[in-house]
Each structure stands twice: as C-alpha cells, then as structure tokens.
Design a protein around this motif. Structure first.
Motif, PDB file in Angstrom:
ATOM      1  N   GLU A 168      36.800  36.674  31.942  1.00 37.94           N
ATOM      2  CA  GLU A 168      36.387  35.572  32.763  1.00 37.94           C
ATOM      3  C   GLU A 168      35.443  35.946  34.148  1.00 37.94           C
ATOM      4  O   GLU A 168      34.649  35.385  34.360  1.00 37.94           O
ATOM      5  CB  GLU A 168      37.662  34.883  33.318  1.00 37.94           C
ATOM      6  CG  GLU A 168      37.410  33.818  34.307  1.00 37.94           C
ATOM      7  CD  GLU A 168      38.713  33.179  34.841  1.00 37.94           C
ATOM      8  OE1 GLU A 168      38.746  32.758  35.931  1.00 37.94           O
ATOM      9  OE2 GLU A 168      39.648  33.244  34.147  1.00 37.94           O
ATOM     10  N   VAL A 169      35.783  37.163  34.611  1.00 37.89           N
ATOM     11  CA  VAL A 169      35.422  37.724  35.855  1.00 37.89           C
ATOM     12  C   VAL A 169      34.127  38.566  35.873  1.00 37.89           C
ATOM     13  O   VAL A 169      33.451  38.371  36.805  1.00 37.89           O
ATOM     14  CB  VAL A 169      36.305  38.099  36.993  1.00 37.89           C
ATOM     15  CG1 VAL A 169      37.518  37.226  37.077  1.00 37.89           C
ATOM     16  CG2 VAL A 169      37.059  39.563  36.353  1.00 37.89           C
ATOM     17  N   HIS A 170      34.202  39.633  34.724  1.00 43.61           N
ATOM     18  CA  HIS A 170      32.973  40.413  34.739  1.00 43.61           C
ATOM     19  C   HIS A 170      31.490  39.679  34.803  1.00 43.61           C
ATOM     20  O   HIS A 170      31.296  39.204  33.815  1.00 43.61           O
ATOM     21  CB  HIS A 170      33.150  41.423  33.808  1.00 43.61           C
ATOM     22  CG  HIS A 170      32.015  42.377  33.575  1.00 43.61           C
ATOM     23  ND1 HIS A 170      32.098  43.629  34.466  1.00 43.61           N
ATOM     24  CD2 HIS A 170      30.847  42.604  32.809  1.00 43.61           C
ATOM     25  CE1 HIS A 170      31.220  44.235  34.019  1.00 43.61           C
ATOM     26  NE2 HIS A 170      30.511  43.741  33.070  1.00 43.61           N
ATOM     27  N   ASN A 171      30.745  39.981  35.869  1.00 46.46           N
ATOM     28  CA  ASN A 171      29.532  39.523  35.750  1.00 46.46           C
ATOM     29  C   ASN A 171      28.376  40.685  35.756  1.00 46.46           C
ATOM     30  O   ASN A 171      27.178  40.646  35.755  1.00 46.46           O
ATOM     31  CB  ASN A 171      29.176  38.481  36.655  1.00 46.46           C
ATOM     32  CG  ASN A 171      29.356  39.068  38.226  1.00 46.46           C
ATOM     33  OD1 ASN A 171      29.075  40.280  38.566  1.00 46.46           O
ATOM     34  ND2 ASN A 171      29.692  38.182  39.115  1.00 46.46           N
ATOM     35  N   GLY A 172      28.747  42.089  36.287  1.00 47.01           N
ATOM     36  CA  GLY A 172      27.899  43.030  36.340  1.00 47.01           C
ATOM     37  C   GLY A 172      27.183  43.119  37.443  1.00 47.01           C
ATOM     38  O   GLY A 172      26.210  43.812  37.798  1.00 47.01           O
ATOM     39  N   LYS A 173      27.407  42.283  38.436  1.00 43.18           N
ATOM     40  CA  LYS A 173      26.403  42.304  39.716  1.00 43.18           C
ATOM     41  C   LYS A 173      27.665  42.363  40.891  1.00 43.18           C
ATOM     42  O   LYS A 173      27.312  43.364  41.649  1.00 43.18           O
ATOM     43  CB  LYS A 173      25.742  41.035  39.819  1.00 43.18           C
ATOM     44  CG  LYS A 173      24.636  40.936  38.502  1.00 43.18           C
ATOM     45  CD  LYS A 173      23.960  39.596  38.790  1.00 43.18           C
ATOM     46  CE  LYS A 173      22.763  39.497  37.879  1.00 43.18           C
ATOM     47  NZ  LYS A 173      22.200  38.161  37.697  1.00 43.18           N
ATOM     48  N   THR A 174      28.405  41.626  41.245  1.00 42.25           N
ATOM     49  CA  THR A 174      29.290  41.535  42.301  1.00 42.25           C
ATOM     50  C   THR A 174      30.395  41.753  41.704  1.00 42.25           C
ATOM     51  O   THR A 174      31.364  42.327  42.681  1.00 42.25           O
ATOM     52  CB  THR A 174      29.314  40.215  42.877  1.00 42.25           C
ATOM     53  OG1 THR A 174      29.694  39.064  42.098  1.00 42.25           O
ATOM     54  CG2 THR A 174      27.755  39.696  43.500  1.00 42.25           C
ATOM     55  N   ILE A 175      31.109  41.687  40.533  1.00 43.47           N
ATOM     56  CA  ILE A 175      32.300  41.937  40.073  1.00 43.47           C
ATOM     57  C   ILE A 175      32.082  42.633  38.737  1.00 43.47           C
ATOM     58  O   ILE A 175      31.675  42.211  37.915  1.00 43.47           O
ATOM     59  CB  ILE A 175      33.262  40.373  39.819  1.00 43.47           C
ATOM     60  CG1 ILE A 175      33.175  39.868  41.174  1.00 43.47           C
ATOM     61  CG2 ILE A 175      34.711  40.858  39.178  1.00 43.47           C
ATOM     62  CD1 ILE A 175      33.996  38.389  40.953  1.00 43.47           C
ATOM     63  N   PHE A 176      32.841  43.757  38.755  1.00 44.09           N
ATOM     64  CA  PHE A 176      32.977  44.449  37.669  1.00 44.09           C
ATOM     65  C   PHE A 176      34.210  44.659  36.974  1.00 44.09           C
ATOM     66  O   PHE A 176      35.346  44.847  37.925  1.00 44.09           O
ATOM     67  CB  PHE A 176      32.222  46.025  37.714  1.00 44.09           C
ATOM     68  CG  PHE A 176      30.937  46.030  38.307  1.00 44.09           C
ATOM     69  CD1 PHE A 176      29.856  46.433  37.510  1.00 44.09           C
ATOM     70  CD2 PHE A 176      30.780  45.771  39.608  1.00 44.09           C
ATOM     71  CE1 PHE A 176      28.492  46.205  37.708  1.00 44.09           C
ATOM     72  CE2 PHE A 176      29.357  45.626  39.813  1.00 44.09           C
ATOM     73  CZ  PHE A 176      28.192  46.089  39.026  1.00 44.09           C
TER      74      PHE A 176
END
Length: 649
Positions: A168-176
C-alpha cells in the motif's frame, strides 16, 4: 660488594643513554650543507629492515647509499619547487587530517565499538523496513509530522502485517517499504544496524532516525553467521560461441573427479583461472558477501564435509566445480581487531568516535562564545542562502571576535566565510534557516576544535610528527619520479623506440609448439590414445573412441604452448610428432606436436610494456648519476661508526 656492582651497572646504563641521546642529535651526512641526522637514518633503517627483499640492502653501507640517493632526490624536488604545487599541498593536508584521526580518536570508544561489531558479525539478520524520507534540516513541525506518520505505520504493521502495508505505502520516492534479506554488521548505516540488532525476531522496532529519514524495521529472522570457508575450484571460461564446449569440458572434468582423480591435479591442468590453477585451484578463504558471485558463494557454503565436491554450475565468470577445503566460524576478536578498527573508521560508527572526541575537546579547551554573535548572523541570513547567492552585508564587521578557543581568536570573517562555502550544500527552501544555522555553528565549532588540536599535535606527539614527515617526503618523491621518470618514459616514443632498437635481443616470443595434449589417470588408456594418434586419428575420433557418456577417461587440450604451459610436462622436448608418455601432475600425458613455432622477435608495439619498464630503470640510473654530480654529500665517518655500533647490537 653488591653496591659497587650496582654502581657500575647504573653508570653503564646512564652512559648508554647519553650515547644514544648524543647520537640522536648528531649529523650523519649533509646534502649540499643540508644536515641529515643520524637518528633519522637509524629509525628508517630499523623500520624498513624487514621490508627489503635484496639482502645487499640490509648491509648498512648498502642501505646508506640508497638513503643518500633518496635525500638527493628530495633536494632535487625542492629545487624544482614541487613542494609548492597546489595539488601536492592539497593531498598532503588531506593525509595529515586522515592520519591525525588515528592519534586523536579515543581508544576506549573504539575498543567498545570493535567488541560490539565482532559480536554482531556472528549473527545475520533477515529484516524488512519502512522509511519515510525527510530532510535532515526540516523544521520541528515537519519532523513531528513525519514521526507521527511512521508511528502510525508501526501500529498498522503490528496489527495488519508488514506485507499488506508494504504494497500500500511503497512509492519509491518519499516512502520505501523493502525486504532487505540477510545482513550483518557494517552492511547498514549504524543507527539502522543498532535498531535491527536490538529488536527481537517477530517484532517491529520503535521509530528511529538516520540521515535518510525515519524508519521502522521488522526483524523476520536471526541466524548464526556462516563464518568463513576455504575452497578450491576448477573454472572453464565461457563466451557466446563456446558455451556448449565449456559445459562439456567441465562435465568431463567433474566425471574424472567422481572417478577418483585428484582435484588439485586436474585444476593444475585444466582450470582457466590462471591466478589459482598452479595452486590446485585454491582460493583465498572468504565469508558471506565477499565474493562477487552469489551462486558461487551459496554453493561453497552449502558443502558440508572437507573434500566434498559440488556438481558443475555456471556463474557470470564461467563453469565451475568446487571442492571444500576448510570451514571455520567467525574469527576471534583478537584476530579480527585490526580489520574491525579499519572498517569502523570508514563506517558511520566513526561519528560516535568523533562525537566523543568533540565532547572531550570541549572539556579540555577553554571556549569563549557569545549567543548574541550567532543571533547577529541569524539576522543577516536570508533565502538567498538556498540559491547559493547569499552574501555578507557591506557593513559586515569582519575583524570582530566571534569565538575563542584557548588563545586562538576566530573572527566574524572566519564564520562568515564558512557560511558562504556551506550554502552550496543547502537548496531545500522548506528547511528552517535558524535550524540550519544552529547546526552549522556546531559544525564550525567542532571543526575549529579539531583543527586547533591537530595544529598542536605535531609538537605534542613525536610518532605523529615522524609519520607526517615520512609521508611529506614520500609524496614529494612520487611527484618527482612521475615528473622526471615515469611520465617521460611513457610519452617519449622516440626515446623508447631508440632503446628498443638498441636492445632488440631482449624482446622475443619463446619457442612454442602447436600441439594436442591428452591426459588420463590410466596409463593403458594413454597408450591407446598414443597409438591412435600415430595412426593418424583426428582429435574428435580419438575422443569418441576413448570417452563415453558415462565414462570420461581422457581430457584433451590444444593450441599454442610454450615450455611453461601448465598442460606440458616439465622438461618436455619440443619435437614434431607423437611424444613418449609422461607422468605429469599425477596423471599420464601424451603430446602430439603438430608443428614448432621458433623463437621470434617481438615488434616494438608487442614489447612496449616491457620496453617502457626497462627504459625507466635505465633512465633512473643515469639520472642518479646526474644528481650525484649536482648535490655534494659529505659523510661524518665518526658518526657513521657510532651508528653501525648501535645497529649491530
């Protein structure tokens, strides 16, 4: 009577001490009236005694000649003002700073970190983590917001499971949100490592901060580290046109091992890893993460008993078979201590050492500071700082005292210049300027404290002073050799060609043969191969006759070979036709010499590397003669005799 003997003994000790002390101040020789102390020669001789390979250099007179040449070179370097070059001065200052760390770091803190690292290296952790990125200079409000977010995610991971949250939360930019696999000490930044090792299996750590932002780490497993393994291997290289042949050959070799032939003997004959073939394929022992091929490492550690051999497998380097030679757990603390100390200095743990050092210096030195001075800078700094265009105001009081460390005065100009240089590192306008300025002041103070200590270190610590002097001279000598010998030798093509033409007889290809070599553990099989070769049988036909799918009796090698080739027996006589049968590396071989390639001269281009090396030696010898004529050396024979007496004890 005993008192009398004691008096003579004390007299002898005191006389010896005075002799050494006097010798330390005496001049051994001069180079154009520049004195060289006997103490320096004694120290350098003793330090390098075990390093020299040439026995003649261990002779005091022989070593003195080398030392005099060394001093002449240094005199020449200074004459050429190489010690004034900006690149030289810059590198020397960098080295001094690095060296000073060894003398200034607190040993107790380092020892505690070494012990902790050694303990952690014995355990590997499998973990996943979530990171919310945040700038190190974020405002307190932004920091609190991110902290609350990571705290919320921690609760959700505990209640809903990591995998659900990860997707759900991983976006590879602000949240890993990432699976990290197994790791041990030194693989992660130190705060992350601390959190992982201090969290139990199945639990989620409390939020913690690194330079990247706020993290939580979920520890999935902890296992005993795999330790260290020693293996030998046989490698057959592959390329796009030769994959099938390489696989066939490694399978043949594996079959011969299975049939009982010695692994190391086959490695010596067939392994294409030239760095290990002559040693029976033996590699330097290694631990997890030290081999660049994961499949090689995993298969090596999967072998259980000494002598066990793997099935053939392919890595990015080629086809291999591995034999286990030894296995051992993580080395003792005593064995690993030097290596761990070195790693800690390069690791984020070094900040712990640095922080303790700064704390000690703050207690050691008298620091005079005024809060109003820092407030002044906060009043004149603006958003131009983030665009690297901020400048000091026109009415800036550059010479006003900003800070004092002991008797050293630091002015507004010193801190102002520090801020001007630092602004290039800050481009995030969301950062709070007052927070940045507080951090920059602490950094400035730390730097100046350390600089003050380093400036005084050379007069406080004789060991440090001697090493600095040695490096200063060594760096200068390197620049001189590069200027006078190495670069000239590489770029002066006309001189190189002239040297080559004058010494052509030194550069040649040795006599070689174009041959096919058959190898087998069974003498009767080799006799059969020899007979088939004599009857004109071709390579493939003979191979099919003596080998089967399930039984590899003979392995063939072919191509150009000189007398040192690993496939040829020692003292092999070059002669066209079928050779006699030889015993070679615990197997039997027969050689079919198709033709002999005679000794032939190398062209200039073919021999250029060797010519360059030889020419450098030639040029340096002549250059030393010029220096001997240019710089007069006068040796104090009386002092030299004293030195010899000291060194021969």
């Amino acid at each position: 009577m005993k008192i009398k003997h004691l008096f003579y003994f004390l007299s002898f000790i005191l006389t010896s001490l005075f002799t050494v002390q006097a010798q330390e101040e005496e001049v051994l020789f001069t180079v154009d009236n520049t004195p060289v102390l006997a103490s320096e020669f004694v120290r350098v001789y003793n330090k390098n005694l075990d390093l020299v390979k040439d026995e003649s250099q261990k002779d005091i007179d022989g070593y003195l000649k080398l030392f005099i040449n060394y001093k002449r070179k240094l005199q020449e370097a200074k004459q050429l003002e190489l010690d004034q070059k900006p690149s030289y001065l810059r590198e020397f200052e960098n080295y001094k700073k690095q060296l000073a760390k060894n003398f200034l770091a607190d040993n107790k803190v380092t020892e505690a970190l070494v012990e902790e690292a050694h303990k952690r290296l014995q355990t590997e952790i499998n973990a996943s983590h979530i990171l919310i990125k945040i700038d190190e200079n974020a405002s307190p409000q932004d920091t609190l917001e991110v902290y609350n977010k990571i705290l919320n995610l921690r609760d959700r991971v505990i209640n809903e499971g990591y995998k659900n949250i990860q997707q759900e939360v991983h976006n590879g930019k602000t949240i890993f949100a990432e699976d990290l696999g197994y790791f041990s000490a030194f693989k992660m930044v130190y705060p992350f490592e601390n959190a992982a090792y201090n969290t139990n299996v199945g639990e989620v750590s409390k939020p913690f901060r690194t330079r990247f932002g706020y993290h939580i780490v979920t520890v999935l497993d902890k296992r005993k580290a795999r330790g260290e393994v020693s293996v030998a291997h046989i490698m057959i290289k592959t390329d796009q046109d030769n994959t099938q042949n390489s696989e066939t050959k490694i399978n043949e070799i594996a079959k011969r091992i299975e049939q009982g032939e010695p692994f190391d003997a086959l490695a010596k004959q067939f392994s294409e890893d030239k760095s290990t073939a002559s040693k029976g394929g033996l590699l330097k022992s290694f631990s997890s993460g030290e081999i660049s091929s994961p499949i090689f490492e995993d298969i090596a550690f999967s072998l259980k008993t000494v002598g066990e051999v793997s099935k053939p497998f392919k890595s990015q380097f080629g086809w291999h078979v591995i034999q286990l030679k030894a296995k051992k757990d993580i080395a003792s603390l005593e064995e690993m201590k030097p290596q761990l100390e070195s790693r800690i200095k390069r690791d984020s743990r070094s900040k712990v050492i640095n922080d303790f050092r700064v704390k000690t210096l703050k207690e050691k030195y008298t620091i005079t500071e005024n809060t109003n001075d820092l407030n002044y800078f906060k009043s004149i700094i603006n958003d131009g700082f983030f665009d690297n265009v901020w400048s000091l105001p026109l009415n800036f009081e550059a010479e006003k005292i900003f800070l004092k460390i002991q008797d050293k005065k630091l002015t507004y100009k010193d801190f102002g210049q520090f801020l001007l240089k630092s602004q290039r590192n800050y481009n995030n306008k969301s950062s709070k300027i007052s927070v940045i300025l507080d951090k920059l002041y602490e950094t400035f103070l730390e730097n100046e404290l350390q600089k003050y200590q380093e400036e005084n270190l050379i007069t406080e610590n004789i060991d440090y002073a001697q090493i600095v002097e040695e490096y200063r001279d060594g760096l200068l000598l390197f620049d001189l050799m590069e200027t006078k010998i190495w670069n000239v030798s590489k770029t002066d093509t006309v001189a190189l060609k002239a040297y080559y033409n004058a010494h052509k007889n030194n550069y040649f290809y040795p006599e070689r043969v174009n041959a096919v070599v058959a190898s087998s553990a069974k003498k009767n099989i080799i006799k059969k191969v020899s007979k088939l070769m004599s009857n004109g049988g071709d390579f493939e036909t003979i191979k099919n006759l003596v080998n089967t799918k399930n039984q590899i009796n003979v392995t063939f090698s072919s191509g150009e070979m000189d007398k040192a080739h690993q496939a040829l027996p020692k003292n092999f006589i070059f002669k066209e036709g079928i050779s006699k049968i030889y015993k070679h590396n615990e197997t039997y071989v027969v050689v079919n010499v198709l033709n002999i390639l005679p000794k032939s001269p190398k062209t200039f281009e073919e021999a250029k590397g060797r010519v360059t090396s030889d020419y450098q030696v030639f040029k340096e010898e002549n250059w030393l003669k010029e220096l001997a004529a240019k710089y007069t050396v006068e040796i104090n024979e009386e002092v030299l005799n004293k030195v010899k007496q000291v060194l021969k004890k």
